[in-house]
Design an enzyme around this catalytic site. Structure first.
Site, PDB file in Angstrom:
ATOM      1  N   ASP A  88       0.826  -1.212   0.000  1.00 41.39           N
ATOM      2  CA  ASP A  88       0.000   0.000   0.000  1.00 41.39           C
ATOM      3  C   ASP A  88       0.859   1.260   0.000  1.00 41.39           C
ATOM      4  O   ASP A  88       1.980   1.275   0.493  1.00 41.39           O
ATOM      5  CB  ASP A  88      -0.917   0.017   1.231  1.00 41.39           C
ATOM      6  CG  ASP A  88      -0.141  -0.067   2.529  1.00 41.39           C
ATOM      7  OD1 ASP A  88       0.818  -0.863   2.590  1.00 41.39           O
ATOM      8  OD2 ASP A  88      -0.469   0.665   3.478  1.00 41.39           O
ATOM      9  N   GLU A  89       0.262   2.307  -0.547  1.00 41.58           N
ATOM     10  CA  GLU A  89       0.737   3.681  -0.398  1.00 41.58           C
ATOM     11  C   GLU A  89       2.210   3.888  -0.749  1.00 41.58           C
ATOM     12  O   GLU A  89       2.884   4.689  -0.111  1.00 41.58           O
ATOM     13  CB  GLU A  89       0.469   4.178   1.031  1.00 41.58           C
ATOM     14  CG  GLU A  89      -1.005   4.173   1.375  1.00 41.58           C
ATOM     15  CD  GLU A  89      -1.303   4.670   2.783  1.00 41.58           C
ATOM     16  OE1 GLU A  89      -2.143   5.576   2.893  1.00 41.58           O
ATOM     17  OE2 GLU A  89      -0.723   4.146   3.748  1.00 41.58           O
ATOM     18  N   TRP A 147      -9.094  -2.086   0.884  1.00 44.14           N
ATOM     19  CA  TRP A 147      -9.178  -1.155   2.026  1.00 44.14           C
ATOM     20  C   TRP A 147      -9.623   0.235   1.618  1.00 44.14           C
ATOM     21  O   TRP A 147     -10.255   0.941   2.387  1.00 44.14           O
ATOM     22  CB  TRP A 147      -7.844  -1.086   2.776  1.00 44.14           C
ATOM     23  CG  TRP A 147      -6.726  -0.364   2.074  1.00 44.14           C
ATOM     24  CD1 TRP A 147      -5.917  -0.866   1.103  1.00 44.14           C
ATOM     25  CD2 TRP A 147      -6.282   0.978   2.297  1.00 44.14           C
ATOM     26  NE1 TRP A 147      -5.002   0.078   0.701  1.00 44.14           N
ATOM     27  CE2 TRP A 147      -5.198   1.222   1.425  1.00 44.14           C
ATOM     28  CE3 TRP A 147      -6.696   2.001   3.156  1.00 44.14           C
ATOM     29  CZ2 TRP A 147      -4.517   2.447   1.377  1.00 44.14           C
ATOM     30  CZ3 TRP A 147      -6.021   3.229   3.115  1.00 44.14           C
ATOM     31  CH2 TRP A 147      -4.939   3.431   2.232  1.00 44.14           C
ATOM     32  N   TYR A 150     -12.321   0.083   9.812  1.00 44.10           N
ATOM     33  CA  TYR A 150     -11.070   0.623  10.357  1.00 44.10           C
ATOM     34  C   TYR A 150     -11.333   1.047  11.805  1.00 44.10           C
ATOM     35  O   TYR A 150     -11.948   2.075  12.055  1.00 44.10           O
ATOM     36  CB  TYR A 150     -10.570   1.788   9.493  1.00 44.10           C
ATOM     37  CG  TYR A 150      -9.570   1.348   8.446  1.00 44.10           C
ATOM     38  CD1 TYR A 150      -9.808   0.210   7.679  1.00 44.10           C
ATOM     39  CD2 TYR A 150      -8.379   2.040   8.239  1.00 44.10           C
ATOM     40  CE1 TYR A 150      -8.888  -0.210   6.729  1.00 44.10           C
ATOM     41  CE2 TYR A 150      -7.457   1.627   7.288  1.00 44.10           C
ATOM     42  CZ  TYR A 150      -7.713   0.506   6.533  1.00 44.10           C
ATOM     43  OH  TYR A 150      -6.805   0.092   5.599  1.00 44.10           O
ATOM     44  N   THR A 154      -2.342   1.535  14.799  1.00 47.73           N
ATOM     45  CA  THR A 154      -2.196   1.954  16.189  1.00 47.73           C
ATOM     46  C   THR A 154      -1.474   3.289  16.402  1.00 47.73           C
ATOM     47  O   THR A 154      -0.977   3.540  17.495  1.00 47.73           O
ATOM     48  CB  THR A 154      -1.490   0.849  16.989  1.00 47.73           C
ATOM     49  OG1 THR A 154      -0.202   0.607  16.381  1.00 47.73           O
ATOM     50  CG2 THR A 154      -2.297  -0.420  17.006  1.00 47.73           C
ATOM     51  N   GLU A 155      -1.441   4.132  15.385  1.00 51.01           N
ATOM     52  CA  GLU A 155      -0.782   5.431  15.572  1.00 51.01           C
ATOM     53  C   GLU A 155      -1.254   6.119  16.861  1.00 51.01           C
ATOM     54  O   GLU A 155      -0.459   6.705  17.594  1.00 51.01           O
ATOM     55  CB  GLU A 155      -1.088   6.374  14.397  1.00 51.01           C
ATOM     56  CG  GLU A 155      -0.317   6.093  13.127  1.00 51.01           C
ATOM     57  CD  GLU A 155      -1.053   5.142  12.198  1.00 51.01           C
ATOM     58  OE1 GLU A 155      -1.924   4.389  12.674  1.00 51.01           O
ATOM     59  OE2 GLU A 155      -0.754   5.162  10.988  1.00 51.01           O
TER      60      GLU A 155
END
Ligand code: ACM
Length: 754
Positions: free
Chosen positions: A329-330, A396, A421, A472-473
């Protein structure tokens, strides 16, 4: 004598049947996920101090899980031979007969007053039967007894997953075991372990010791402080080092622990993006060759593949899972654009662009995994630039990737951000610990069904199931993680398991009430259903009436309300059904328990105003991503709630600029318009809002202007209503302009004109 006894029991049963209400209220089973078939019977089984446990050969090892039942104590399961009579007492695990109509993945649980029999065709299904038995014990105040019952049950989807990100915050193995315990009690069968990311590498890799000597340690325990404070990694053992990693032995132990409970662990090793931590300690694998410069592996460099394959070799020796997750991803492709090695790779292989370069890397890893007998799974970006048919996609970014993947023959796990999410807020963000954003209450999780209509009938089978992701940021502590995950994971369990036709929100809520006891028994720091009320108004254009509904996360609360502006009290009207209003009113409501108000009064201004149903001219169109109710949005008599994704908030890029056509020249009193600010995703209140009026829709006369006073530095969710006094003004056309100084999004929900 025997006859008499029978007669006695018979009449007792008859008597029992006369009071079924009482009996069922006290003794019903409140299983989640809801079984396919559940029939309760009179009587109870009482767990003795020492149990006899029998199992046919296939289930001798499976029976071990019964040791995790709080009231079943036994030495060792006894072997039940084929053809042997089923014991009259005890707990008996039986292999289903070949002629048994029970589905291959189903279990049958029969509890009567003398014995408990669980039947299944295979261990995975037997483990689900044992999970039901364990869950019942934990959700009853007196778990030592279990009501007699007949259950036949099987899952709707084969994949029911929960992902935990241990990179942004590191959690000890003890915490992961608790997580897995709870998952197993709810028949969630896949734990996706997000082991690597820019915030820390978490798995011992013997060939690359710097990954855990340094890339697993950082200068602050708290992700946000670290992220905002320079993002440095430090040597393990140095005084400022925070973080940690799992040894291969610990990971193997967790794999065994999970397998015993019917759970597969899928490890995720991120590539080619989200890899800052690797490139900080092995900078030769990045395009620049320097630490702290890139977040993507260099795809033109053969050393990258040597590294990734060596890592995968150690990973697959730990994890027996069929799937290995490679992230995907990303990835930011800008470094590749300037990198001679990446560009050479593109040229040599006749690739079209950097998307195809990423696709090349994914396919190469897929070939490698396949050669090792494994299957590749990745986030939906892996579709870009082409993907091998054997790869599985986790959708997602909404369902789009999943639909495309399924329709082109890939297996899919649905994990759309808007529904699954668990890092989003679950209630009004005001007063909540900081989260990443969004709004995902329990009911919305429960409403999710993962097979969109756009998937052709023949391809439905490719939707293997669902997964919720726990990034979990903003979960720096174990308690905060519990809080974000539960009870939403319980709703997740039901949407993955229970057939759509058997899902029912009210019934789920009723059952859920018993599950707080289970969470308490496991020491879970869950989110407590709030006393907030959600007041929603729908406007009917034909009757020109508003219908106001009031709801709460509380189970069957006593809601009292007023519509005359007074505060609700214990003598105010009790809310039973939507309230109809034909004039502007403020609805105020509160929850009462034992005559005492719980939590705060909530209110909603229901404006039944002159602009409802009028024509809106968009001088700057709404953003295609946020049309809400299109040209009706701003004059439909309905306001938005706490999230701009709710279908009432309309989004604009550039200035907000609309004209309301009142049909005829109209005497005006007041104009109100509300905007939202949520700076994380770039949503800002306009710096000023102006009104001008016109008779012909061409020549406008500016008449009012108000400045915004909410600071753009405020990162919390903010709302601001601009109120313009228009007494003495008459006009047909009213133009409202909001200056989008921040060049972000402007969101508004209604233009109220009196
Ligand atoms: C993701 O949320 N970046 C998969």
């Amino acid at each position: 004598m025997k006859q008499l006894q029978h007669l006695f029991i018979f009449s007792f049963l008859l008597l029992f049947q006369l009071i079924p209400k009482l009996a069922s209220a006290q003794d019903s089973l409140f299983i989640i996920p809801k079984p396919q078939l559940q029939t309760e019977r009179p009587g109870f089984y009482l767990y003795p101090n020492l149990e006899e446990v029998y199992a046919t050969k296939t289930f001798l090892a499976t029976a071990d899980l019964l040791h995790e039942h709080p009231y079943i104590h036994f030495q060792k399961a006894k072997l039940l031979l084929p053809g042997q009579l089923i014991p009259k007492q005890g707990i008996i695990l039986i292999m289903a007969d070949r002629k048994d109509p029970l589905a291959p993945n189903a279990y049958r649980l029969q509890v009567d007053t003398r014995r408990i029999i669980i039947t299944a065709h295979q261990p995975a299904a037997m483990l689900n039967g044992i999970a039901t038995l364990r869950q019942i014990a934990y959700t009853r105040k007196n778990g030592r007894t279990i009501p007699a019952v007949y259950i036949e049950d099987q899952p709707q989807f084969s994949y029911r997953g929960l992902m935990l990100d241990v990179s942004r915050h590191f959690y000890p193995i003890s915490f992961l075991k608790k997580y897995i315990d709870i998952m197993s009690l709810y028949k969630l069968n896949t734990f996706h372990w997000h082991l690597t990311d820019g915030a820390g590498w978490r798995l011992e890799i013997k060939k690359y010791p710097e990954l855990t000597n340094k890339a697993a340690w950082r200068t602050d325990d708290n992700w946000k402080k670290w992220w905002d404070g320079g993002r440095q990694y430090v040597e393990m053992g140095s005084p400022e080092a925070h973080g940690g990693f799992y040894t291969q032995e610990e990971a193997k132990d967790l794999v065994r622990y999970a397998a015993k409970r019917g759970i597969t662990i899928i490890p995720e090793i991120e590539m080619p993006g989200h890899s800052e931590e690797v490139l900080a300690v092995y900078p030769n694998l990045s395009c620049s060759g320097k630490p702290y410069k890139n977040s993507e592996f260099c795809i033109g460099n053969e050393d990258t593949f040597t590294f990734l394959q060596n890592v995968i070799n150690e990973v697959i020796a730990i994890f027996p899972s069929e799937y290995i997750h490679i992230g995907g991803d990303e990835a930011d492709k800008t470094a590749w654009k300037e990198c001679p090695k990446c560009q050479k790779r593109i040229k040599d292989l006749h690739l079209k662009d950097e998307n195809e370069l990423q696709s090349y890397a994914v396919k190469r890893m897929e070939t490698y995994l396949t050669s090792k007998g494994k299957k590749l799974i990745g986030w939906d970006e892996i579709l870009e630039g082409g993907l091998s048919p054997a790869a599985t996609v986790m959708s997602w970014r909404g369902e789009k990737g999943g639909i495309e993947a399924a329709n082109t023959g890939h297996d899919v796990i649905m994990t759309p951000g808007a529904y699954l999410y668990f890092d989003a807020y679950q209630t009004n963000p005001i007063g909540q610990p900081e989260a990443i954003g969004g709004y995902l209450p329990l009911k919305k999780v429960y409403s999710y069904f993962p097979v969109p209509a756009e998937i052709s009938a023949a391809n439905r089978k490719h939707i293997l199931g669902i997964q919720a992701n726990v990034w979990t940021e903003y979960m720096p502590t174990q308690n905060q993680t519990d809080y974000m995950v539960f009870p939403r994971a319980i709703a997740l369990a039901e949407i993955g398991w229970t057939a759509e036709k058997n899902k029912n929100w009210d019934d789920f809520q009723l059952r859920l009430q018993k599950h707080y006891l289970l969470l308490q028994r496991f020491g879970i720091h869950y989110y407590v259903p709030s006393n907030e009320l959600s007041i929603l108004s729908k406007f009917d254009m034909v009757s020109r009436k508003a219908s106001v509904s009031i709801s709460s996360e509380q189970f069957h609360p006593e809601i009292r309300y007023t519509i005359d502006g007074s505060s609700p009290s214990v003598s105010s009207a009790v809310y039973k059904a939507p309230v109809e209003l034909n004039v502007t009113s403020v609805v105020k409501a509160g929850i009462f328990k034992n005559k005492i108000q719980q939590g705060k009064t909530q209110e909603l201004m229901v404006d039944i105003h002159k602009a409802i149903g009028k024509k809106v001219i968009y001088n700057n169109p709404w953003s295609s991503g946020y049309p809400a109710q299109k040209e009706l949005t701003l004059v439909n008599g309905e306001t938005g709630d706490l999230t701009y994704g709710d279908g009432q908030w309309q989004g604009f890029l550039g200035n907000f600029d609309v004209t309301i056509d009142m049909d005829t020249r109209t005497a005006l009193n007041e104009l109100k318009i509300r905007f939202m600010q949520l700076t994380g995703p770039g949503v800002y209140i306009p710096s000023d809002v102006s009104i001008s009026v016109s008779e012909d829709g061409k020549d406008f006369r500016p008449i009012r202007k108000l400045e915004n006073d909410v600071p753009v530095s405020d990162s919390s969710l903010r709302f601001k209503t601009f109120v313009f006094n228009l007494k003495g003004v008459s006009a047909r056309y009213i133009r409202i302009t909001g200056k989008n100084e921040q060049k972000g999004f402007v969101f508004t929900d209604e233009v109220v004109i009196y």
